[in-house]
Design an enzyme around this catalytic site. Structure first.
Site, PDB file in Angstrom:
ATOM      1  N   ASN A 236       0.798  -1.224   0.000  1.00 32.79           N
ATOM      2  CA  ASN A 236       0.000   0.000   0.000  1.00 32.79           C
ATOM      3  C   ASN A 236       0.832   1.276   0.000  1.00 32.79           C
ATOM      4  O   ASN A 236       0.341   2.328  -0.365  1.00 32.79           O
ATOM      5  CB  ASN A 236      -0.982   0.015   1.173  1.00 32.79           C
TER       6      ASN A 236
ATOM      7  N   GLN B 220      -5.053  -3.622  -2.082  1.00 33.84           N
ATOM      8  CA  GLN B 220      -4.581  -2.616  -3.038  1.00 33.84           C
ATOM      9  C   GLN B 220      -4.660  -3.103  -4.492  1.00 33.84           C
ATOM     10  O   GLN B 220      -4.550  -2.303  -5.411  1.00 33.84           O
ATOM     11  CB  GLN B 220      -3.133  -2.220  -2.730  1.00 33.84           C
TER      12      GLN B 220
ATOM     13  N   SER C 248     -11.256  -4.833  -0.081  1.00 35.17           N
ATOM     14  CA  SER C 248     -11.991  -3.761   0.585  1.00 35.17           C
ATOM     15  C   SER C 248     -12.595  -2.802  -0.431  1.00 35.17           C
ATOM     16  O   SER C 248     -11.891  -2.301  -1.318  1.00 35.17           O
ATOM     17  CB  SER C 248     -11.036  -2.989   1.508  1.00 35.17           C
TER      18      SER C 248
ATOM     19  N   THR D 135     -27.102  -8.797  10.375  1.00 37.18           N
ATOM     20  CA  THR D 135     -27.842  -8.363   9.191  1.00 37.18           C
ATOM     21  C   THR D 135     -26.892  -7.684   8.208  1.00 37.18           C
ATOM     22  O   THR D 135     -26.063  -6.857   8.594  1.00 37.18           O
ATOM     23  CB  THR D 135     -28.972  -7.400   9.610  1.00 37.18           C
TER      24      THR D 135
ATOM     25  N   CYS E  76      -2.747   4.972   8.054  1.00 39.81           N
ATOM     26  CA  CYS E  76      -2.849   4.345   9.370  1.00 39.81           C
ATOM     27  C   CYS E  76      -1.696   4.716  10.286  1.00 39.81           C
ATOM     28  O   CYS E  76      -1.814   4.632  11.490  1.00 39.81           O
ATOM     29  CB  CYS E  76      -2.899   2.838   9.207  1.00 39.81           C
TER      30      CYS E  76
HETATM   31  C1  LIG Z   1      -6.636  -0.180   3.248  1.00 40.30           C
HETATM   32  C2  LIG Z   1      -5.944  -1.461   3.456  1.00 40.30           C
HETATM   33  C3  LIG Z   1      -6.390  -2.395   4.413  1.00 40.30           C
HETATM   34  C4  LIG Z   1      -7.525  -2.095   5.343  1.00 40.30           C
HETATM   35  O1  LIG Z   1      -8.768  -2.114   4.701  1.00 40.30           O
HETATM   36  P1  LIG Z   1     -10.033  -1.468   5.461  1.00 40.30           P
HETATM   37  O2  LIG Z   1     -11.182  -1.802   4.584  1.00 40.30           O
HETATM   38  O3  LIG Z   1      -9.777  -0.014   5.540  1.00 40.30           O
HETATM   39  O4  LIG Z   1     -10.117  -2.144   6.790  1.00 40.30           O
HETATM   40  C5  LIG Z   1      -5.725  -3.584   4.523  1.00 40.30           C
HETATM   41  N1  LIG Z   1      -4.675  -3.869   3.739  1.00 40.30           N
HETATM   42  C6  LIG Z   1      -4.214  -3.023   2.811  1.00 40.30           C
HETATM   43  C7  LIG Z   1      -3.062  -3.406   1.959  1.00 40.30           C
HETATM   44  C8  LIG Z   1      -4.822  -1.782   2.643  1.00 40.30           C
HETATM   45  O5  LIG Z   1      -4.353  -0.926   1.735  1.00 40.30           O
END
Ligand SMILES: *Cc1c(COP(=O)(O)O)cnc(C)c1O
Length: 395
Positions: free
Chosen positions: A152, A180, A200, A238, A325
């Protein structure tokens, strides 16, 4: 002043297509998918359609897709689940890399406290895990290998198919955090021998708080949340129907335009690299070839990353020094340290993550404002004076 959003690795704007698709699931189709009457069943069908869309995007079966609240949850579930299955057979060793997302690394740290051992593989200067290192690290005790698909911060793409093959041959479970990569790189979980994969939605224009875990058929992970029968009883609660509908629409849309987007985005990214590389005492972080189309990551010596971000923000440019983060902590990013950068160099990092919404004008604007900002920061920096003096002495 121009506004340029260049932090798409942190999150992306929800696409108009997704917004349009999810509104009805908050208004007329508000039913609970578990209810038997019509409004419930409309919602149920929408959830199952999205499950199929996610499966199609990965080359998986819809029964292998479990919706979660996002990437972190999927990572936690996969790793803790595999560890629990391993522990039952006396296998308490896990393998990962040094530059994973904290959702993986902090889960590993927690498992270490619970008596598991973890091998953290080197990623070398190019930011790429070597498959032969994975092979060497596997022992009879190994219950899981988890290597991220693409990093990331520095965008390097890992040799996932090769690692998958090694794990399959050795009979070890293989998970990849593909948060990513999904929607940006072609993935086929069967061809690449991936047993579990996290994704995600908010990293590819769906909403925040929705993601999924792909878990291959026959692999029975322990339930994550006990309760109702949602997600085959493995993750009760849910369903986030609008989120799920949006995830399906977004992943389908991204996969339909994947090559076209990658071509456009990587051209913009290369233009950025070309321009920014003219700045003295700069370096590109990570492999330039095996890289996410939209990822730009560089370090500028004698510059403090946080100040650089603030000054870019004053100019309307949204960027990042590493991952969202870790901002707020003063330690340099573990990712930049893992590729061998010294602390003082790693502090001067800049990540720009480009999407298909960006334009050449955006890139040119960044290249117009960036060099004077770096000059200004260097002119105020004692570290920069020190770097120049050291160079003088060497010459
Ligand atoms: C953003 C990200 C996550 C976390 O995903 P969330 O949906 O925000 O919890 C995990 N791993 C990588 C490589 C990311 O870029």
């Amino acid at each position: 002043m121009r506004f340029v959003y260049a932090d798409n690795a942190a999150t992306t704007p929800v696409s108009p297509k997704v917004v349009e698709a999810i509104i009805p699931y908050m208004t007329e189709h508000y039913g609970n998918p578990s209810s038997l009457y019509e409004v419930g069943q409309v919602a149920h069908k929408a959830v199952e359609k999205a499950r199929q869309q996610v499966a199609d995007a990965l080359g998986a079966d819809s029964k292998e897709i479990f919706f979660t609240s996002g990437g972190s949850e999927a990572d936690n579930w996969a790793i803790r689940g595999a560890a629990a299955l391993g522990a039952k057979k006396g296998k308490k060793h896990l393998i990962t890399s040094k530059f994973e997302h904290h959702a993986v690394l902090h889960t590993m740290a927690a498992l270490e406290k619970e008596g598991f051992t973890v091998t953290y593989l080197d990623v070398y200067e190019n930011g790429i895990v070597r498959p032969e290192d994975v092979e060497k690290a596997i022992t009879d005790e190994t219950c899981l290998v988890t290597i991220m698909y693409a990093n990331n911060e520095i965008g390097t793409v890992q040799p996932i198919a090769e690692i998958g093959k090694i794990c399959r041959d050795k009979g070890v479970l293989f998970h990849t955090d593909a948060v990513q990569a999904v929607g940006h790189i072609r993935i086929d979980v069967k061809e690449q021998n991936i047993d579990m994969l996290s994704l995600s939605g908010h990293k590819f224009h769906a909403t925040k708080g929705i993601g999924a875990l792909y878990c291959k058929k026959g692999l029975r992970l322990p339930n994550l949340i006990e309760g109702g029968a949602q997600e085959s009883g493995r993750r009760a609660g849910t369903e986030n129907v609008p989120g799920i509908v949006g995830l399906g629409v977004a992943i389908t849309d991204m996969c339909e335009h994947l090559e076209e987007n990658a071509k456009k985005v990587s051209a913009l990214r290369d233009r950025l690299f070309e321009g920014a590389s003219k700045i003295s005492h700069s370096r590109i972080n990570g492999d330039t070839e095996h890289r996410l189309p939209g990822n730009f990551s560089m370090c500028f010596e004698g510059v403090e990353g946080e100040s650089l971000l603030l000054m870019l923000d004053f100019k309307g440019v949204c960027a990042s020094s590493g991952s969202a983060c870790t901002s707020g902590s003063l330690d340099p990013s573990h990712v930049l340290l893992s590729i061998g950068l010294k602390h003082e160099v790693a502090h001067g990092s800049l990540r720009l993550s480009i999407s298909e919404n960006n334009t050449e004008e955006d890139v040119d604007y960044i290249l117009e404002v960036l060099p004077p900002i770096i000059d200004r920061l260097r002119s105020m920096s004692p570290l920069w004076d020190h770097i120049l003096e050291e160079e003088k002495e060497l010459n």
